[in-house]
Design a protein around this motif. Structure first.
Motif, PDB file in Angstrom:
ATOM      1  N   ASP A  54      37.771   3.048 107.292  1.00 31.78           N
ATOM      2  CA  ASP A  54      39.177   2.940 106.926  1.00 31.78           C
ATOM      3  C   ASP A  54      40.048   2.969 108.179  1.00 31.78           C
ATOM      4  O   ASP A  54      39.694   3.578 109.193  1.00 31.78           O
ATOM      5  CB  ASP A  54      39.577   4.110 106.024  1.00 31.78           C
ATOM      6  CG  ASP A  54      39.002   3.989 104.625  1.00 31.78           C
ATOM      7  OD1 ASP A  54      38.654   2.858 104.219  1.00 31.78           O
ATOM      8  OD2 ASP A  54      38.893   5.022 103.939  1.00 31.78           O
ATOM      9  N   THR A  56      42.868   4.019 110.878  1.00 31.32           N
ATOM     10  CA  THR A  56      43.362   5.320 111.320  1.00 31.32           C
ATOM     11  C   THR A  56      44.875   5.380 111.143  1.00 31.32           C
ATOM     12  O   THR A  56      45.540   4.370 110.895  1.00 31.32           O
ATOM     13  CB  THR A  56      43.020   5.563 112.797  1.00 31.32           C
ATOM     14  OG1 THR A  56      43.779   4.636 113.595  1.00 31.32           O
ATOM     15  CG2 THR A  56      41.532   5.362 113.051  1.00 31.32           C
ATOM     16  N   THR A  57      45.438   6.560 111.317  1.00 33.10           N
ATOM     17  CA  THR A  57      46.863   6.739 111.086  1.00 33.10           C
ATOM     18  C   THR A  57      47.731   6.020 112.114  1.00 33.10           C
ATOM     19  O   THR A  57      48.918   5.762 111.857  1.00 33.10           O
ATOM     20  CB  THR A  57      47.216   8.243 111.050  1.00 33.10           C
ATOM     21  OG1 THR A  57      48.524   8.405 110.470  1.00 33.10           O
ATOM     22  CG2 THR A  57      47.167   8.854 112.445  1.00 33.10           C
ATOM     23  N   TRP A 112      47.354   1.905  99.452  1.00 34.18           N
ATOM     24  CA  TRP A 112      46.395   1.821 100.572  1.00 34.18           C
ATOM     25  C   TRP A 112      46.355   3.147 101.328  1.00 34.18           C
ATOM     26  O   TRP A 112      45.276   3.665 101.621  1.00 34.18           O
ATOM     27  CB  TRP A 112      46.815   0.746 101.555  1.00 34.18           C
ATOM     28  CG  TRP A 112      46.715  -0.669 101.095  1.00 34.18           C
ATOM     29  CD1 TRP A 112      46.051  -1.148 100.008  1.00 34.18           C
ATOM     30  CD2 TRP A 112      47.330  -1.797 101.726  1.00 34.18           C
ATOM     31  NE1 TRP A 112      46.216  -2.497  99.915  1.00 34.18           N
ATOM     32  CE2 TRP A 112      46.981  -2.921 100.958  1.00 34.18           C
ATOM     33  CE3 TRP A 112      48.122  -1.948 102.851  1.00 34.18           C
ATOM     34  CZ2 TRP A 112      47.425  -4.211 101.303  1.00 34.18           C
ATOM     35  CZ3 TRP A 112      48.549  -3.213 103.190  1.00 34.18           C
ATOM     36  CH2 TRP A 112      48.205  -4.335 102.427  1.00 34.18           C
ATOM     37  N   GLU A 114      47.191   6.097 100.414  1.00 33.14           N
ATOM     38  CA  GLU A 114      46.562   7.132  99.607  1.00 33.14           C
ATOM     39  C   GLU A 114      45.040   6.979  99.626  1.00 33.14           C
ATOM     40  O   GLU A 114      44.305   7.958  99.790  1.00 33.14           O
ATOM     41  CB  GLU A 114      47.075   7.050  98.164  1.00 33.14           C
ATOM     42  CG  GLU A 114      48.532   7.434  97.989  1.00 33.14           C
ATOM     43  CD  GLU A 114      48.775   8.911  98.245  1.00 33.14           C
ATOM     44  OE1 GLU A 114      48.191   9.741  97.524  1.00 33.14           O
ATOM     45  OE2 GLU A 114      49.531   9.231  99.189  1.00 33.14           O
ATOM     46  N   GLU A 115      44.575   5.750  99.472  1.00 32.69           N
ATOM     47  CA  GLU A 115      43.132   5.500  99.454  1.00 32.69           C
ATOM     48  C   GLU A 115      42.495   5.809 100.802  1.00 32.69           C
ATOM     49  O   GLU A 115      41.365   6.302 100.879  1.00 32.69           O
ATOM     50  CB  GLU A 115      42.859   4.047  99.063  1.00 32.69           C
ATOM     51  CG  GLU A 115      41.384   3.702  98.948  1.00 32.69           C
ATOM     52  CD  GLU A 115      41.161   2.296  98.446  1.00 32.69           C
ATOM     53  OE1 GLU A 115      40.051   1.773  98.654  1.00 32.69           O
ATOM     54  OE2 GLU A 115      42.089   1.703  97.866  1.00 32.69           O
ATOM     55  N   TRP A 116      43.235   5.521 101.888  1.00 29.08           N
ATOM     56  CA  TRP A 116      42.716   5.799 103.230  1.00 29.08           C
ATOM     57  C   TRP A 116      42.896   7.267 103.617  1.00 29.08           C
ATOM     58  O   TRP A 116      42.523   7.658 104.726  1.00 29.08           O
ATOM     59  CB  TRP A 116      43.431   4.922 104.259  1.00 29.08           C
ATOM     60  CG  TRP A 116      43.237   3.445 104.050  1.00 29.08           C
ATOM     61  CD1 TRP A 116      42.203   2.814 103.434  1.00 29.08           C
ATOM     62  CD2 TRP A 116      44.147   2.398 104.473  1.00 29.08           C
ATOM     63  NE1 TRP A 116      42.400   1.461 103.434  1.00 29.08           N
ATOM     64  CE2 TRP A 116      43.576   1.171 104.077  1.00 29.08           C
ATOM     65  CE3 TRP A 116      45.363   2.394 105.150  1.00 29.08           C
ATOM     66  CZ2 TRP A 116      44.197  -0.055 104.324  1.00 29.08           C
ATOM     67  CZ3 TRP A 116      45.985   1.181 105.407  1.00 29.08           C
ATOM     68  CH2 TRP A 116      45.401  -0.033 104.998  1.00 29.08           C
ATOM     69  N   GLU A 117      43.514   8.057 102.744  1.00 26.00           N
ATOM     70  CA  GLU A 117      43.785   9.479 102.982  1.00 26.00           C
ATOM     71  C   GLU A 117      44.642   9.671 104.232  1.00 26.00           C
ATOM     72  O   GLU A 117      44.397  10.548 105.060  1.00 26.00           O
ATOM     73  CB  GLU A 117      42.476  10.275 103.067  1.00 26.00           C
ATOM     74  CG  GLU A 117      41.670  10.214 101.770  1.00 26.00           C
ATOM     75  CD  GLU A 117      40.403  11.059 101.817  1.00 26.00           C
ATOM     76  OE1 GLU A 117      40.061  11.565 102.906  1.00 26.00           O
ATOM     77  OE2 GLU A 117      39.761  11.212 100.764  1.00 26.00           O
ATOM     78  N   LEU A 118      45.665   8.819 104.342  1.00 24.66           N
ATOM     79  CA  LEU A 118      46.602   8.888 105.457  1.00 24.66           C
ATOM     80  C   LEU A 118      47.978   9.293 104.934  1.00 24.66           C
ATOM     81  O   LEU A 118      48.341   8.967 103.803  1.00 24.66           O
ATOM     82  CB  LEU A 118      46.704   7.522 106.161  1.00 24.66           C
ATOM     83  CG  LEU A 118      45.414   6.984 106.775  1.00 24.66           C
ATOM     84  CD1 LEU A 118      45.675   5.614 107.387  1.00 24.66           C
ATOM     85  CD2 LEU A 118      44.865   7.942 107.827  1.00 24.66           C
ATOM     86  N   PRO A 119      48.777   9.980 105.751  1.00 26.90           N
ATOM     87  CA  PRO A 119      50.121  10.370 105.310  1.00 26.90           C
ATOM     88  C   PRO A 119      51.031   9.156 105.154  1.00 26.90           C
ATOM     89  O   PRO A 119      50.892   8.161 105.874  1.00 26.90           O
ATOM     90  CB  PRO A 119      50.607  11.289 106.430  1.00 26.90           C
ATOM     91  CG  PRO A 119      49.817  10.885 107.637  1.00 26.90           C
ATOM     92  CD  PRO A 119      48.470  10.463 107.120  1.00 26.90           C
ATOM     93  N   GLN A 120      51.953   9.247 104.209  1.00 22.09           N
ATOM     94  CA  GLN A 120      52.903   8.155 104.020  1.00 22.09           C
ATOM     95  C   GLN A 120      53.874   8.051 105.200  1.00 22.09           C
ATOM     96  O   GLN A 120      54.355   6.964 105.518  1.00 22.09           O
ATOM     97  CB  GLN A 120      53.679   8.364 102.717  1.00 22.09           C
ATOM     98  CG  GLN A 120      52.839   8.273 101.460  1.00 22.09           C
ATOM     99  CD  GLN A 120      52.269   6.895 101.219  1.00 22.09           C
ATOM    100  OE1 GLN A 120      52.877   5.890 101.576  1.00 22.09           O
ATOM    101  NE2 GLN A 120      51.092   6.830 100.610  1.00 22.09           N
TER     102      GLN A 120
END
Length: 238
Positions: A54, A56-57, A112, A114-120
């Protein structure tokens, strides 16, 4: 950031069908077809990325998803304002389509992250992802969208200012329509620039699929809005 899913226009406010499809109707149908194709591409894209890490941030994909959400949600606001102001059925239909499509795409990008477990909200200033060099081997016109014209924290291209949005909100009749088209053409041009920049920096199939869909649908809308604006006397200073 506001949950993008909250911005979806009320379906009960959909414009009624009024006779032959016409040029505006053709754009509307075309945009809806693009949304459908993106949904299909998303399904296939998820299969093709099962073995792919996935983003990265601080990736171009995450930056695009965050910034384009903000960009799209302003587009929704502009479209809803003109729907309240104009009594032209073609503008009503076009604005409804713009609001619906951009809200749907903003929700997709929210998903996306949310699925990638990244902050909005990112840890870097907005548009930082556009300041980074293009991928080696980027082809065609996408390769031209390098870091030379941007700096971290720069305004998003085409984003209307608070005063410009308020000018649209205060206007009436043809003046409001001219302000809307002037602002929305710039807004779309900014979205095209951001989409081109993403395509120069990403090979992620789901994200690049949406970027190409934005390029296709909004380029067609720019051409239509330019014609409609010319019919009303051309751009205004706003």
């Amino acid at each position: 950031m506001t949950d993008a899913s909250d911005a979806t226009p009320d379906e009960s406010a959909a414009p009624e069908h009024r006779g032959p499809i016409g040029r505006v109707g053709a754009i509307v149908v075309g945009a809806l077809i693009v949304v459908t194709l993106v949904a299909v591409s998303f399904a296939f894209g998820r299969i093709s990325t099962l073995g792919q890490a996935d983003p990265t941030t601080v990736s171009a994909e995450a930056g695009f998803a965050r910034d384009m959400q903000v960009h799209h949600l302003q587009g929704v606001d502009l479209a809803l304002i003109i729907r309240e102001t104009s009594d032209d059925p073609d503008i009503d239909r076009l604005a409804y389509d713009m609001a619906t499509v951009q809200a749907q795409q903003a929700g997709q990008m929210y998903g996306w992250l949310e699925e990638w477990e990244l902050p909005q909200a990112g840890s870097e200033p907005q548009m930082t992802w556009m300041t980074r060099p293009a991928l080696a081997g980027a082809e065609g016109e996408h390769a031209d969208h390098d870091a030379s014209t941007h700096a971290p924290g720069d305004p998003m291209p085409g984003l209307a200012t608070f005063d410009q949005v308020e000018a649209l909100r205060a206007a009436e009749g043809v003046e409001a329509e001219r302000i809307f088209f002037t602002l929305m053409i710039r807004h779309h041009e900014g979205a095209l620039e951001m989409s081109e920049a993403l395509l120069a920096r990403s090979t992620h199939p789901i994200v690049t699929s949406l970027a190409r869909a934005i390029l296709e649908s909004q380029a067609g809308e720019i051409a239509l809005m330019t014609d409609l604006l010319d019919e009303r006397g051309g751009p205004v200073e706003v």
